[in-house]
Scaffold this motif. Structure first.
Motif, PDB file in Angstrom:
ATOM      1  N   LYS A   1      21.626  27.236  68.504  1.00 57.96           N
ATOM      2  CA  LYS A   1      20.376  27.834  68.024  1.00 57.96           C
ATOM      3  C   LYS A   1      20.340  29.326  68.326  1.00 57.96           C
TER       4      LYS A   1
ATOM      5  N   PRO B   1      11.794  33.630  67.072  1.00 55.94           N
ATOM      6  CA  PRO B   1      11.141  33.775  68.381  1.00 55.94           C
ATOM      7  C   PRO B   1      12.059  34.505  69.367  1.00 55.94           C
TER       8      PRO B   1
ATOM      9  N   VAL C   1       8.919  27.807  75.547  1.00 51.63           N
ATOM     10  CA  VAL C   1       9.528  26.543  75.157  1.00 51.63           C
ATOM     11  C   VAL C   1      10.886  26.509  75.831  1.00 51.63           C
TER      12      VAL C   1
ATOM     13  N   LYS D   1      14.472  24.435  75.749  1.00 50.23           N
ATOM     14  CA  LYS D   1      15.171  23.429  74.935  1.00 50.23           C
ATOM     15  C   LYS D   1      16.678  23.563  75.052  1.00 50.23           C
TER      16      LYS D   1
ATOM     17  N   GLY E   1      20.600  21.122  70.739  1.00 51.09           N
ATOM     18  CA  GLY E   1      20.006  19.781  70.616  1.00 51.09           C
ATOM     19  C   GLY E   1      19.633  19.434  69.198  1.00 51.09           C
ATOM     20  N   ASN E   2      19.071  18.228  69.028  1.00 53.41           N
ATOM     21  CA  ASN E   2      18.483  17.865  67.737  1.00 53.41           C
ATOM     22  C   ASN E   2      17.441  16.776  67.925  1.00 53.41           C
ATOM     23  N   ALA E   3      16.669  16.534  66.845  1.00 51.58           N
ATOM     24  CA  ALA E   3      15.621  15.507  66.812  1.00 51.58           C
ATOM     25  C   ALA E   3      14.582  15.674  67.927  1.00 51.58           C
ATOM     26  N   GLY E   4      14.392  16.902  68.375  1.00 52.34           N
ATOM     27  CA  GLY E   4      13.367  17.177  69.373  1.00 52.34           C
ATOM     28  C   GLY E   4      13.728  16.692  70.779  1.00 52.34           C
ATOM     29  N   ARG E   5      14.963  16.189  70.958  1.00 54.00           N
ATOM     30  CA  ARG E   5      15.325  15.659  72.280  1.00 54.00           C
ATOM     31  C   ARG E   5      15.487  16.792  73.298  1.00 54.00           C
TER      32      ARG E   5
ATOM     33  N   VAL F   1      13.292  18.854  74.375  1.00 50.58           N
ATOM     34  CA  VAL F   1      12.465  20.047  74.130  1.00 50.58           C
ATOM     35  C   VAL F   1      11.147  19.921  74.897  1.00 50.58           C
TER      36      VAL F   1
ATOM     37  N   VAL G   1       7.481  21.942  75.377  1.00 56.56           N
ATOM     38  CA  VAL G   1       6.630  23.044  74.927  1.00 56.56           C
ATOM     39  C   VAL G   1       5.519  23.260  75.954  1.00 56.56           C
TER      40      VAL G   1
ATOM     41  N   GLU H   1      12.401  30.293  75.404  1.00 61.78           N
ATOM     42  CA  GLU H   1      11.986  31.002  74.206  1.00 61.78           C
ATOM     43  C   GLU H   1      10.476  31.158  74.197  1.00 61.78           C
TER      44      GLU H   1
ATOM     45  N   ASP I   1       4.868  22.855  62.182  1.00 59.13           N
ATOM     46  CA  ASP I   1       6.275  22.585  61.906  1.00 59.13           C
ATOM     47  C   ASP I   1       6.474  22.402  60.414  1.00 59.13           C
TER      48      ASP I   1
ATOM     49  N   LEU J   1       8.041  27.817  61.820  1.00 58.59           N
ATOM     50  CA  LEU J   1       6.722  27.598  62.407  1.00 58.59           C
ATOM     51  C   LEU J   1       5.780  28.540  61.672  1.00 58.59           C
TER      52      LEU J   1
ATOM     53  N   ILE K   1      12.863  28.850  63.315  1.00 56.79           N
ATOM     54  CA  ILE K   1      13.337  28.423  64.631  1.00 56.79           C
ATOM     55  C   ILE K   1      14.728  27.803  64.615  1.00 56.79           C
TER      56      ILE K   1
HETATM   57  N1  LIG Z   1       9.723  28.765  69.971  1.00 53.74           N
HETATM   58  C1  LIG Z   1       8.990  27.699  69.725  1.00 53.74           C
HETATM   59  N2  LIG Z   1       7.632  27.786  69.710  1.00 53.74           N
HETATM   60  C2  LIG Z   1       6.857  26.697  69.479  1.00 53.74           C
HETATM   61  N3  LIG Z   1       7.347  25.453  69.252  1.00 53.74           N
HETATM   62  C3  LIG Z   1       8.685  25.292  69.261  1.00 53.74           C
HETATM   63  C4  LIG Z   1       9.582  26.395  69.487  1.00 53.74           C
HETATM   64  N4  LIG Z   1      10.847  25.925  69.449  1.00 53.74           N
HETATM   65  C5  LIG Z   1      10.744  24.591  69.208  1.00 53.74           C
HETATM   66  N5  LIG Z   1       9.461  24.206  69.082  1.00 53.74           N
HETATM   67  C6  LIG Z   1       8.965  22.839  68.816  1.00 53.74           C
HETATM   68  O1  LIG Z   1       9.960  21.900  69.177  1.00 53.74           O
HETATM   69  C7  LIG Z   1      10.471  21.205  68.020  1.00 53.74           C
HETATM   70  C8  LIG Z   1      11.973  21.007  68.133  1.00 53.74           C
HETATM   71  O2  LIG Z   1      12.615  22.275  68.229  1.00 53.74           O
HETATM   72  P1  LIG Z   1      13.900  22.649  67.362  1.00 53.74           P
HETATM   73  O3  LIG Z   1      14.373  23.994  67.790  1.00 53.74           O
HETATM   74  O4  LIG Z   1      13.608  22.471  65.913  1.00 53.74           O
HETATM   75  O5  LIG Z   1      14.942  21.588  67.895  1.00 53.74           O
HETATM   76  P2  LIG Z   1      15.544  20.222  67.297  1.00 53.74           P
HETATM   77  O6  LIG Z   1      16.943  20.593  66.934  1.00 53.74           O
HETATM   78  O7  LIG Z   1      15.489  19.274  68.437  1.00 53.74           O
HETATM   79  O8  LIG Z   1      14.734  19.848  66.093  1.00 53.74           O
HETATM   80  C9  LIG Z   1      10.066  22.079  66.837  1.00 53.74           C
HETATM   81  O9  LIG Z   1       9.978  21.331  65.650  1.00 53.74           O
HETATM   82  C10 LIG Z   1       8.746  22.657  67.313  1.00 53.74           C
HETATM   83  O10 LIG Z   1       7.697  21.732  67.142  1.00 53.74           O
END
Ligand SMILES: Nc1ncnc2c1ncn2[C@@H]1O[C@H](COP(=O)(O)OP(=O)(O)O)[C@@H](O)[C@H]1O
Ligand SMILES: [Mg+2]
Length: 357
Positions: free
Chosen positions: A95, A110, A140, A142, A146-150, A152, A154, A181, A188, A310, A323
């Motif tokens: 990322k 961001p 945040v 994370k 990663g993927n699928a919100g695992r 992460v 906030v 971040e 989203d 976002l 993002i």
């Molecule tokens: N900088 C950020 N500010 C606010 N929310 C964030 C930010 N980065 C991630 N998120 C939240 O976390 C979720 C997952 O982050 P993301 O970077 O898309 O990772 P993934 O690969 O797990 O989908 C996003 O869909 C969003 O809701």
């Protein structure tokens, strides 16, 4: 007589944007999901569309190829199609590097930094410097890959929260890199780009109920779960009731929300946690679609991706950020939204393959 709801904890930027979205775009059609009797999934949708176009489909293990008049025109391995070059697929796994390329292309991302997972103390000092300067504010945390919100987290506000969020993120990072971040505001929004066209835009919001002044959160959540069964893609995963998060926000399963009060059942918009998808292709500001197209074209060997934005306000490009880019985006998110008009992403992908380079 029902007591008025208590003030529920501090304002949370992400929740505020989701709340505004639900009130404006969903409250009037709450639980009126677009019916979907069956759904073959991402690969099934591609196969079906390829056959509809008279193409021959050859499949082995995870690989699937499409033939037109004996010539292979494209295909997919898992969810990564031949419209995605090797470099783009590799690079977008990071990322941070992705954001770097996007920023160089002049696109808003961001602010943040990534650290090796062994450097927690360095990260804590950097975070402390940034926050005392009035810099980052809420962050945040994370995994960088990663993927699928695992993994992460906030709304990280304190050093303790940062330390535990760090551990969650590092567990989910295969390359042991963690990102800190700036937390940006917005809903989203997943834009599916094929070639130089944004084919569909879909907002994802966490599972939620709307109070009627008489039923408890638990009862309303049952109704939500039941209503989702008309949509085969959404209902393939059960709704996660995050009682800890709800508790932090001052609400319990037995509480009775007031009429029209929106209660989020968890903090993530992923369908796998019970989130809903809402088609916004017509409503979204054209410059936001353009932003997603420019994000994809920042990569020389990328002809399709799911771009995560976002977006603070759908009708305006103001304050929107990119993002991440998903080169193995599941087209189901955009093709069969829970609310609103289905968009034929599979057809767009096949068309792009048939068009050739
Ligand atoms: N900088 C950020 N500010 C606010 N929310 C964030 C930010 N980065 C991630 N998120 C939240 O976390 C979720 C997952 O982050 P993301 O970077 O898309 O990772 P993934 O690969 O797990 O989908 C996003 O869909 C969003 O809701
Ligand atoms: Mg994402």
């Amino acid at each position: 007589m029902v007591e008025p709801p208590a003030r529920r904890g501090p304002a949370e930027p992400t929740t505020d944007a989701n709340l505004a979205f639900v009130q404006r775009h969903l409250a009037h059609r709450h639980l009126q999901f677009t019916p979907l009797a069956s759904w073959p999934g991402h690969r099934g949708a591609l196969t079906r569309e390829a056959k509809r176009r008279g193409l021959t489909v050859r499949e082995q293990d995870k690989s699937m190829y499409f033939f037109q008049a004996g010539r292979c025109i494209g295909g997919t391995v898992g969810l990564i199609s031949t419209l995605v070059g090797y470099s783009a697929a590799r690079t977008t796994r990071s990322k941070t590097f992705t954001k770097d390329l996007l920023a160089r292309a002049g696109l808003p991302v961001p602010r943040g930094r990534h650290f090796p997972a062994t450097r927690l103390e360095t990260a804590v000092s950097w975070w402390a410097e940034q926050t005392t300067d009035g810099g980052l504010g809420e962050v945040v945390v994370k995994p960088a890959d990663g993927n699928a919100g695992r993994g992460v987290s906030v709304e990280v506000r304190t050093e303790d929260q940062l330390r535990s969020a760090w551990q969650r993120a590092r567990r989910e990072s295969s390359r042991k890199q963690v990102i800190l971040e700036e937390q940006v505001r917005g809903v989203d929004t997943r834009v599916f780009v094929v070639g130089d066209r944004a084919v569909a835009a879909t907002v994802r919001v966490p599972a939620h109920v709307i109070g009627d002044g008489s039923r408890s959160v638990a009862k309303l959540a049952e109704e939500y779960e039941q209503a989702r069964t008309v949509h085969k893609y959404l209902s393939s995963r059960p709704t996660f009731l995050d009682v800890t998060l709800m508790g932090r926000r001052g609400i319990g399963l037995d509480d009775v929300p007031a009429t029209s009060e929106v209660v989020f059942l968890n903090g993530t918009a992923n369908v796998s946690q019970g989130g809903v998808t809402v088609d916004v292709t017509e409503e979204i500001h054209p410059e936001l679609l353009e932003l997603a197209v420019r994000a994809v074209s920042a990569f020389p060997d990328l002809r399709c991706a799911g771009v995560d934005l976002l977006v603070p306000e759908l009708g305006s490009p103001e304050g929107a950020t990119v993002i991440e880019l998903n080169t193995s985006a599941n087209l189901s998110i955009n093709q069969v939204p829970g609310y609103g008009t289905p968009r034929d992403v599979a057809a767009a992908l096949l068309e792009e393959m048939q068009r050739g380079r």
